[in-house]
Scaffold this active site. Sequence first.
Site, short mmCIF file in Angstrom:
data_model
loop_
_atom_site.label_atom_id
_atom_site.label_comp_id
_atom_site.label_asym_id
_atom_site.label_seq_id
_atom_site.Cartn_x
_atom_site.Cartn_y
_atom_site.Cartn_z
CB SER A 1 2.44 -5.56 4.89
OG SER A 1 2.74 -5.25 6.23
CG ASP B 1 9.15 -2.96 7.49
OD1 ASP B 1 9.70 -2.27 8.38
OD2 ASP B 1 8.80 -4.14 7.67
CG ASP C 1 -6.65 5.19 3.97
OD1 ASP C 1 -6.82 4.71 5.12
OD2 ASP C 1 -5.66 5.84 3.64
CB THR D 1 8.06 -2.96 11.55
OG1 THR D 1 8.34 -3.96 10.56
CG2 THR D 1 8.58 -3.41 12.91
CB CYS E 1 -0.91 -0.04 1.23
SG CYS E 1 -2.41 0.92 1.01
CB THR E 2 0.42 4.80 -0.15
OG1 THR E 2 -0.82 4.81 0.56
CG2 THR E 2 0.15 4.81 -1.63
N GLY E 3 1.09 3.84 2.69
CA GLY E 3 1.64 4.14 4.01
C GLY E 3 2.05 2.95 4.84
CG ASN E 4 3.56 -1.32 5.64
OD1 ASN E 4 4.59 -1.52 6.29
ND2 ASN E 4 2.68 -2.27 5.43
CB SER E 5 0.10 3.07 8.82
OG SER E 5 -0.93 3.75 8.13
CB CYS E 6 -4.37 1.51 7.82
SG CYS E 6 -6.08 1.29 8.33
NE ARG E 7 -5.87 1.44 2.60
CZ ARG E 7 -5.78 2.29 1.61
NH1 ARG E 7 -6.70 2.28 0.66
NH2 ARG E 7 -4.79 3.15 1.52
CB SER E 8 -0.55 -3.09 3.60
OG SER E 8 -0.02 -2.03 4.36
CB CYS F 1 -1.82 0.91 -6.57
SG CYS F 1 -3.20 0.43 -5.57
CB CYS G 1 -4.06 1.64 -2.88
SG CYS G 1 -2.62 0.89 -3.53
#
Length: 141
Positions: free
Chosen positions: A34, A64, A105, A62, A9-16, A88, A81
């Site tokens: 992820s 990454d 998101d 984490t 994903c873009t931020g790798n903080s939520c969906r992924s 994406c 995304c």
Amino acid sequence: MNKRILILCTGNSCRSQMAHGFLQSFDPDLDVHSAGTNASGKLNPKAVEVMKEAGIDISHHTSDSVDKYLDGEWDYVITVCGGANESCPAFMGKVKHRLHIGFDDPSDATGTPEFILSEYVRVRDEIKEEFHAFYVNHIRQ
């Protein structure tokens, strides 16, 4: 040999991160990672909260950068995304299968705290359903 799966994903903080948690919960022997093109460096606290409610602890994950995984070989790279205003990431590493399973998101949600939390729950449940179908149809054979 266990399947190697990278969720992007873009931020790798939520969906992924949620997809990573669910996929690993379906089969602990999978090699799941992820990453994000603009990794935030931290997990979204609401994502951690709603995953915990679903019985999955992702607090140790984490956030990454995708660069960390470019030299690896992957059975699947899956982008998650969703929105039209979001691009994406493209992955240039060695990949057997590329898939896109998009989700809204939930961090874009606005409104009451209850509504915002309900968006996280909705997206979490969609991710669980779609990644379980992916697991059943592509991995568990």
